[in-house]
Write an enzyme that holds these catalytic residues in place. Sequence first.
Site, mmCIF file in Angstrom:
data_model
loop_
_atom_site.group_PDB
_atom_site.id
_atom_site.type_symbol
_atom_site.label_atom_id
_atom_site.label_comp_id
_atom_site.label_asym_id
_atom_site.label_seq_id
_atom_site.Cartn_x
_atom_site.Cartn_y
_atom_site.Cartn_z
ATOM 1 N N LEU A 34 0.813 -1.206 0.000
ATOM 2 C CA LEU A 34 0.000 0.000 0.000
ATOM 3 C C LEU A 34 0.856 1.270 0.000
ATOM 4 O O LEU A 34 2.017 1.252 0.423
ATOM 5 C CB LEU A 34 -0.904 0.008 1.236
ATOM 6 C CG LEU A 34 -1.991 -1.067 1.312
ATOM 7 C CD1 LEU A 34 -2.590 -1.095 2.720
ATOM 8 C CD2 LEU A 34 -3.065 -0.826 0.261
ATOM 9 N N GLY A 36 2.462 4.325 1.406
ATOM 10 C CA GLY A 36 2.850 4.606 2.775
ATOM 11 C C GLY A 36 3.331 3.409 3.557
ATOM 12 O O GLY A 36 3.634 3.521 4.752
ATOM 13 N N CYS A 37 3.431 2.243 2.905
ATOM 14 C CA CYS A 37 3.839 1.028 3.620
ATOM 15 C C CYS A 37 5.335 0.986 3.905
ATOM 16 O O CYS A 37 5.797 0.231 4.756
ATOM 17 C CB CYS A 37 3.426 -0.226 2.853
ATOM 18 S SG CYS A 37 4.381 -0.521 1.346
ATOM 19 N N SER A 124 1.665 -1.262 -7.358
ATOM 20 C CA SER A 124 1.308 -2.386 -8.243
ATOM 21 C C SER A 124 0.199 -3.225 -7.613
ATOM 22 O O SER A 124 0.425 -4.373 -7.220
ATOM 23 C CB SER A 124 2.527 -3.248 -8.581
ATOM 24 O OG SER A 124 3.330 -3.534 -7.463
#
Length: 221
Positions: A34, A36-37, A124
């Site tokens: 995601l 901000g991961c 992705s």
Amino acid sequence: MEKVEVTWHEHAVSRDDRQQLNGHRGCVVWFTGLSGCGKSTIANLVDRQLHDQGVHTFLLDGDNVRHGLNPSTAMLAESHDADFAQRFGLGFGPADREENIRRIGAVAELFCQAGLITLAAFVSPYRKDRDLVRHRLEASGGPGDFIEVFVDTPLEVCESRDPKGLYKKARAGELKGMTGIDDPYEAPLKPEITLAGGSAPPDQLAATVIAQLVERGIVSG
């Protein structure tokens, strides 16, 4: 449909030649997760550490690629006419995201063939698109050329970081098609590496990736 004659030309310098010169194998390390991961942060740390060890690398990052290879229609319109920009610019709908990853996969394959360890950091979100990149890499170079790294960070942690303010806009209804909010993220089913992005510091996660590269014989210890 117009018939196009395209012929593959073998290179005088092979991939093996380039890898022997570099002193290590080429491969693609594909970071997905995601927004901000921590994908870009971890990938940059891996890139820096490998570079300091004399390993030949290159980092492909989502936002950076959008500035050149895969610009939006609006960005492309700044230097080309409206028809050209509309035809070749990429937005963020499903088809545009698919083409974005297809192009990046083709570039990553070229870098891999050049013997580079190519780090790709992209949301992705669609499993099919990532699998197509894997198939492309493994068809041209064999198993081991595509290493999928799932940065498994809980949505609430990503939202709390929100470095671009995208989640805030999505929650306010100002941004449509936000992955994890109103557009799906399809997590990998069998990634080569899974990183607990919300429970370990980035340098520790980067060390995990490098350890896997050593274990797989891509770089030396």
